[in-house]
Design a protein around this motif. Structure first.
Motif: not given
Ligand code: COA
Length: 260
Positions: A23-25, A27, A60, A64, A66-68, A71, A107, A109-110, A133-134, A137
């Protein structure tokens, strides 16, 4: 041991660890990092586990980041602790003495890219996307990304990815040496297992000391790294598996390694 955010499955000598918060990819929250920490301790203790494959649940995401949500709450004091703790868990993965393969299914990421960087090898699905992509943020990669990316791919690549926060394709990651191989999505886990299988066919102590020589040697001047290599080489010459490996070659048969 059952975990909330990780699934651990065994297939012979391979332990597959799946990050499972789709649900949070997938994280990485604190709980997931603590579970990974405990899971790595278990894998380290269990001699029957000889390789690790790390992947993400769902189609997917690998992880994705750390949990933002968590954070966003960090203060300067616990932000430093958060980074040091994450670094220590990924260092444990890197130095566990067993090869680990990141099977990057989406994905990374981070913290997800940093998790993959702490693995011994990385295979990506053609649909995977990687990046640090930190800076977008207002933070920097705190789980070793600035250090490992520069060591693996060079400072130019690290500067580009870390300073721009750009997210790149699996093909581009292959081109810069960030991943070792790119495969079709359906082939990802079989390819990771096949790679693990190639390593597992070799003498376990030779694999373990090779990993140590590469990892520790990178932190040393070359002169000392070469000395470490020679010392580990000498140590392996005292093993039963070295006798078996060389004898099997001369007798034109497959070796039977015993991890001794
Ligand atoms: N922490 C917490 N929640 C996260 C997350 C993270 N790192 N990455 C994704 N999620 C959550 C989203 O908030 C969303 O939750 P919601 O359904 O309650 O709104 C869910 O996961 C799906 O993500 P969403 O952004 O809707 O998918 P997308 O396909 O539009 O985009 C990404 C995918 C990966 C590009 C985008 O989620 C993103 O940029 N995530 C953060 C990546 C990041 O900056 N990581 C480094 C953290 S230090």
């Amino acid at each position: 041991m059952p975990y909330e955010n990780l699934r651990v499955e065994r297939q012979d000598a391979i332990a597959r660890i799946t990050f499972d918060r789709p649900k949070v990819l997938n994280a990485l929250n604190r709980k997931t990092m603590e579970e990974l920490d405990a899971c790595l301790d278990e894998a380290a203790r269990d001699d029957s586990v000889r390789a690790l494959i790390l992947t993400g649940a769902g189609e997917k995401a690998f992880v994705a980041g750390a949990d933002i949500g968590e954070l966003a709450q960090r203060t300067p004091v616990d932000g430093k602790e958060f980074s040091l703790y994450g670094q220590s868990v990924l260092r444990k993965l890197e130095t566990i003495g067993k090869p680990s393969i990141a099977a990057i299914n989406g994905y990374a990421l981070g913290g997800g890219c940093e998790l993959a960087l702490a693995c011994t090898l990385r295979i990506a699905s053609r649909t995977a996307k990687l990046g640090q992509p930190e800076v977008k943020l207002g933070i920097l990669p705190g789980y070793g990304g600035t250090q490992r990316l520069a060591r693996l791919c060079g400072r130019g690549v690290a500067a580009r990815l870390v300073l721009t926060g750009e997210i790149i394709s699996a093909e581009e990651a292959l081109g810069i040496g960030l991943v070792n191989q790119v495969v079709e999505p359906a082939e990802l886990l079989p390819a990771a297992e096949a790679l693990a299988g190639k390593i597992l066919a070799n003498a376990p102590l030779a694999v373990r000391y090779s990993l140590e020589a590469i990892d520790r040697g990178l932190e040393m001047p070359q002169e000392q790294g070469l000395f470490l290599e020679a010392t580990l080489f000498g140590l392996l010459c005292a093993t039963e598996d070295m006798r078996e490996g060389t004898r099997a070659f001369l007798e034109k048969r497959a070796p039977q390694f015993k991890n001794r």
